[in-house]
Design an enzyme around this catalytic site. Sequence first.
Site, PDB file in Angstrom:
ATOM      1  CD  GLU A 132       1.673 -18.966   7.608  1.00  0.00           C
ATOM      2  OE1 GLU A 132       1.799 -19.888   8.431  1.00  0.00           O
ATOM      3  OE2 GLU A 132       1.332 -19.159   6.421  1.00  0.00           O
ATOM      4  CD  GLU A 135      -2.437   1.376  -1.217  1.00  0.00           C
ATOM      5  OE1 GLU A 135      -1.410   2.024  -0.955  1.00  0.00           O
ATOM      6  OE2 GLU A 135      -2.527   0.608  -2.190  1.00  0.00           O
TER       7      GLU A 135
END
Length: 268
Positions: free
Chosen positions: A81, A112
Amino acid sequence: MTPPNTERRHPRSTGLGALDANAVLSLMDDEEPVVTRAVARARPALAAAAVEMARTCASGGTVAFVGGGTSGHLVLQEVAELGPTFGAPPGRFRAHIASSSLHDPAVVTAREDDGEAGPAAVADLGPGDLLIAVAASGSTPFVLATVRNAHGIRTCGIANNPDAPLLAEVDFPILLDTGPELLTGSTRLKAGTAQKLALNRITTAAHVLLGAVRENHMVELRGTNDKLRRRAVAIVTDLMGVDEDRAREALDAAGWHVRSAVEHLAAP
């Protein structure tokens, strides 16, 4: 071994599995203030991170975010964004995430538990750059290894457990102490919400400091589609007191960059 706060059972939600939908939502409503209080307590640390981000950007540095699981998804969304909102140049902000739920190799760096992929992804960063690491537990191997190998790079860490190893490893630690989740261990809930709020605060405050906001408008916005062009017209008409036709004319001449259009209209 005592589990971290984010993995503990919440004493108020032990009967969660037997509730109807309205009762579930009511319980969640009652718990939501925990999130906003945690973020408010972190305000000084968030402000310090925003100042450091602004300093990094002003000097032409790179801001790299790392996260795993929910934190990784939030990091990816935040970075995506910043260009449209603040006109951030390509490469200024980047995300390196670990997730088992995405399959696009362009965005998934590793699992992860991979303690090697993160350091490799940010190996090109240097003293003028900033690394922001996000992990609810503060112990995700992908994230923690990245920070521990970020030699000579300024680092910021966001975690939701007071004793998180991540917070002890960074220059700018940010604790968002949201406690146990109503759904045990589901850190996409309070922990993730607090992280989203924290990232919004850091990036918005940083870009205010960088001059990307005039009054309360996004002046670095570029009208790259119909929605953004309508927004650009509204911003220019509001800031400069011109009609929509004049605003469109100035924006068109400025390549639909709001700041350039405003400066054109302000010129004698």
